[in-house]
Design a protein around this motif. Structure first.
Motif, PDB file in Angstrom:
ATOM      1  N   ASP A  37      49.614  32.307  37.788  1.00 10.99           N
ATOM      2  CA  ASP A  37      49.953  31.778  36.470  1.00 10.99           C
ATOM      3  C   ASP A  37      48.705  31.674  35.597  1.00 10.99           C
ATOM      4  OD1 ASP A  37      51.810  30.401  34.549  1.00 10.99           O
ATOM      5  OD2 ASP A  37      50.403  28.746  34.918  1.00 10.99           O
ATOM      6  N   ARG A  38      47.619  31.175  36.178  1.00 11.69           N
ATOM      7  CA  ARG A  38      46.369  31.037  35.417  1.00 11.69           C
ATOM      8  C   ARG A  38      45.784  32.401  35.072  1.00 11.69           C
ATOM      9  NH1 ARG A  38      48.639  26.931  35.937  1.00 11.69           N
ATOM     10  NH2 ARG A  38      47.765  24.851  35.911  1.00 11.69           N
ATOM     11  N   ILE A  39      45.877  33.349  36.002  1.00 10.15           N
ATOM     12  CA  ILE A  39      45.374  34.702  35.742  1.00 10.15           C
ATOM     13  C   ILE A  39      46.117  35.319  34.564  1.00 10.15           C
ATOM     14  CG2 ILE A  39      45.285  37.056  36.672  1.00 10.15           C
ATOM     15  CD1 ILE A  39      44.751  35.728  39.448  1.00 10.15           C
ATOM     16  N   LYS A  40      47.420  35.131  34.513  1.00 11.05           N
ATOM     17  CA  LYS A  40      48.218  35.693  33.428  1.00 11.05           C
ATOM     18  C   LYS A  40      47.838  35.077  32.086  1.00 11.05           C
ATOM     19  CE  LYS A  40      52.089  36.870  36.360  1.00 11.05           C
ATOM     20  NZ  LYS A  40      53.390  36.464  36.874  1.00 11.05           N
ATOM     21  N   LYS A  41      47.497  33.790  32.084  1.00 12.11           N
ATOM     22  CA  LYS A  41      47.141  33.104  30.841  1.00 12.11           C
ATOM     23  C   LYS A  41      45.697  33.355  30.415  1.00 12.11           C
ATOM     24  CE  LYS A  41      50.498  29.421  31.358  1.00 12.11           C
ATOM     25  NZ  LYS A  41      50.730  28.017  31.657  1.00 12.11           N
ATOM     26  N   ILE A  42      44.793  33.444  31.390  1.00 13.87           N
ATOM     27  CA  ILE A  42      43.364  33.480  31.108  1.00 13.87           C
ATOM     28  C   ILE A  42      42.767  34.876  31.250  1.00 13.87           C
ATOM     29  CG2 ILE A  42      41.123  32.587  31.910  1.00 13.87           C
ATOM     30  CD1 ILE A  42      42.680  30.075  32.834  1.00 13.87           C
ATOM     31  N   LYS A  46      36.723  37.058  34.705  1.00 16.59           N
ATOM     32  CA  LYS A  46      35.742  36.070  35.166  1.00 16.59           C
ATOM     33  C   LYS A  46      36.461  34.989  35.966  1.00 16.59           C
ATOM     34  CE  LYS A  46      32.407  36.842  31.560  1.00 16.59           C
ATOM     35  NZ  LYS A  46      31.390  36.243  30.735  1.00 16.59           N
ATOM     36  N   LEU A  47      35.869  34.613  37.100  1.00 14.79           N
ATOM     37  CA  LEU A  47      36.491  33.627  37.981  1.00 14.79           C
ATOM     38  C   LEU A  47      36.339  32.192  37.478  1.00 14.79           C
ATOM     39  CD1 LEU A  47      35.488  34.946  41.517  1.00 14.79           C
ATOM     40  CD2 LEU A  47      37.585  35.373  40.227  1.00 14.79           C
ATOM     41  N   LYS A  48      35.228  31.888  36.838  1.00 12.83           N
ATOM     42  CA  LYS A  48      34.956  30.506  36.446  1.00 12.83           C
ATOM     43  C   LYS A  48      36.035  29.912  35.537  1.00 12.83           C
ATOM     44  CE  LYS A  48      31.368  27.409  34.820  1.00 12.83           C
ATOM     45  NZ  LYS A  48      29.995  27.264  34.353  1.00 12.83           N
ATOM     46  N   PRO A  49      36.488  30.618  34.495  1.00 11.68           N
ATOM     47  CA  PRO A  49      37.548  30.035  33.665  1.00 11.68           C
ATOM     48  C   PRO A  49      38.849  29.795  34.443  1.00 11.68           C
ATOM     49  CG  PRO A  49      36.525  31.888  32.538  1.00 11.68           C
ATOM     50  CD  PRO A  49      35.990  31.878  33.931  1.00 11.68           C
ATOM     51  N   ILE A  50      39.142  30.668  35.406  1.00  8.55           N
ATOM     52  CA  ILE A  50      40.331  30.468  36.242  1.00  8.55           C
ATOM     53  C   ILE A  50      40.143  29.201  37.065  1.00  8.55           C
ATOM     54  CG2 ILE A  50      41.754  31.415  38.101  1.00  8.55           C
ATOM     55  CD1 ILE A  50      40.768  34.232  37.145  1.00  8.55           C
ATOM     56  N   LYS A  51      38.988  29.107  37.726  1.00 10.78           N
ATOM     57  CA  LYS A  51      38.690  27.956  38.590  1.00 10.78           C
ATOM     58  C   LYS A  51      38.754  26.650  37.801  1.00 10.78           C
ATOM     59  CE  LYS A  51      36.870  25.718  42.173  1.00 10.78           C
ATOM     60  NZ  LYS A  51      37.697  24.523  42.280  1.00 10.78           N
ATOM     61  N   GLU A  52      38.238  26.658  36.586  1.00  8.96           N
ATOM     62  CA  GLU A  52      38.204  25.445  35.766  1.00  8.96           C
ATOM     63  C   GLU A  52      39.599  24.985  35.348  1.00  8.96           C
ATOM     64  OE1 GLU A  52      35.527  26.654  32.656  1.00  8.96           O
ATOM     65  OE2 GLU A  52      33.770  25.968  33.776  1.00  8.96           O
ATOM     66  N   ASN A  53      40.590  25.856  35.448  1.00  4.13           N
ATOM     67  CA  ASN A  53      41.951  25.525  35.061  1.00  4.13           C
ATOM     68  C   ASN A  53      42.877  25.360  36.256  1.00  4.13           C
ATOM     69  OD1 ASN A  53      42.387  25.679  31.926  1.00  4.13           O
ATOM     70  ND2 ASN A  53      40.836  27.188  32.446  1.00  4.13           N
ATOM     71  N   LEU A  54      42.295  25.105  37.409  1.00  4.87           N
ATOM     72  CA  LEU A  54      43.059  24.885  38.639  1.00  4.87           C
ATOM     73  C   LEU A  54      42.640  23.558  39.256  1.00  4.87           C
ATOM     74  CD1 LEU A  54      42.724  28.453  40.166  1.00  4.87           C
ATOM     75  CD2 LEU A  54      44.864  27.383  39.443  1.00  4.87           C
ATOM     76  N   PRO A  55      43.471  23.010  40.137  1.00  8.07           N
ATOM     77  CA  PRO A  55      43.058  21.793  40.857  1.00  8.07           C
ATOM     78  C   PRO A  55      41.775  22.044  41.648  1.00  8.07           C
ATOM     79  CG  PRO A  55      45.385  22.276  41.236  1.00  8.07           C
ATOM     80  CD  PRO A  55      44.808  23.449  40.507  1.00  8.07           C
TER      81      PRO A  55
END
Length: 76
Positions: A37-42, A46-55
């Motif tokens: 879900d985060r990959i589709k939105k972001i 880059k991994l950091k923006p994905i990580k920052e939007n996950l628990p």
């Protein structure tokens, strides 16, 4: 000594070189759905923006595993 993180990185990298791995060892179905879900939105560049939007409980190796499983990583 190799850390757990280093070993996981080597396992994931081996997938990119044609080895079969069991992705269920790295993440469960709920984590996979959340990461996708985060990959589709972001995006996945880059991994950091994905990580920052996950628990916090979801680590970089889980994100990479989902990316590889769904074809975002290149395989030999």
């Amino acid at each position: 000594d190799m850390s757990e993180r280093t070993i996981i990185e080597h396992i994931l990298e081996s997938y990119l070189h044609g080895k079969k791995i069991n992705f269920n060892d790295f993440f469960n179905e709920n984590q996979e759905k959340l990461i996708l879900d985060r990959i589709k939105k972001i995006g996945y560049e880059k991994l950091k923006p994905i990580k920052e939007n996950l628990p916090e409980s979801i680590g970089y190796h889980q994100i990479k595993g989902v990316l590889y499983k769904h074809g975002y990583g290149k395989r030999d």
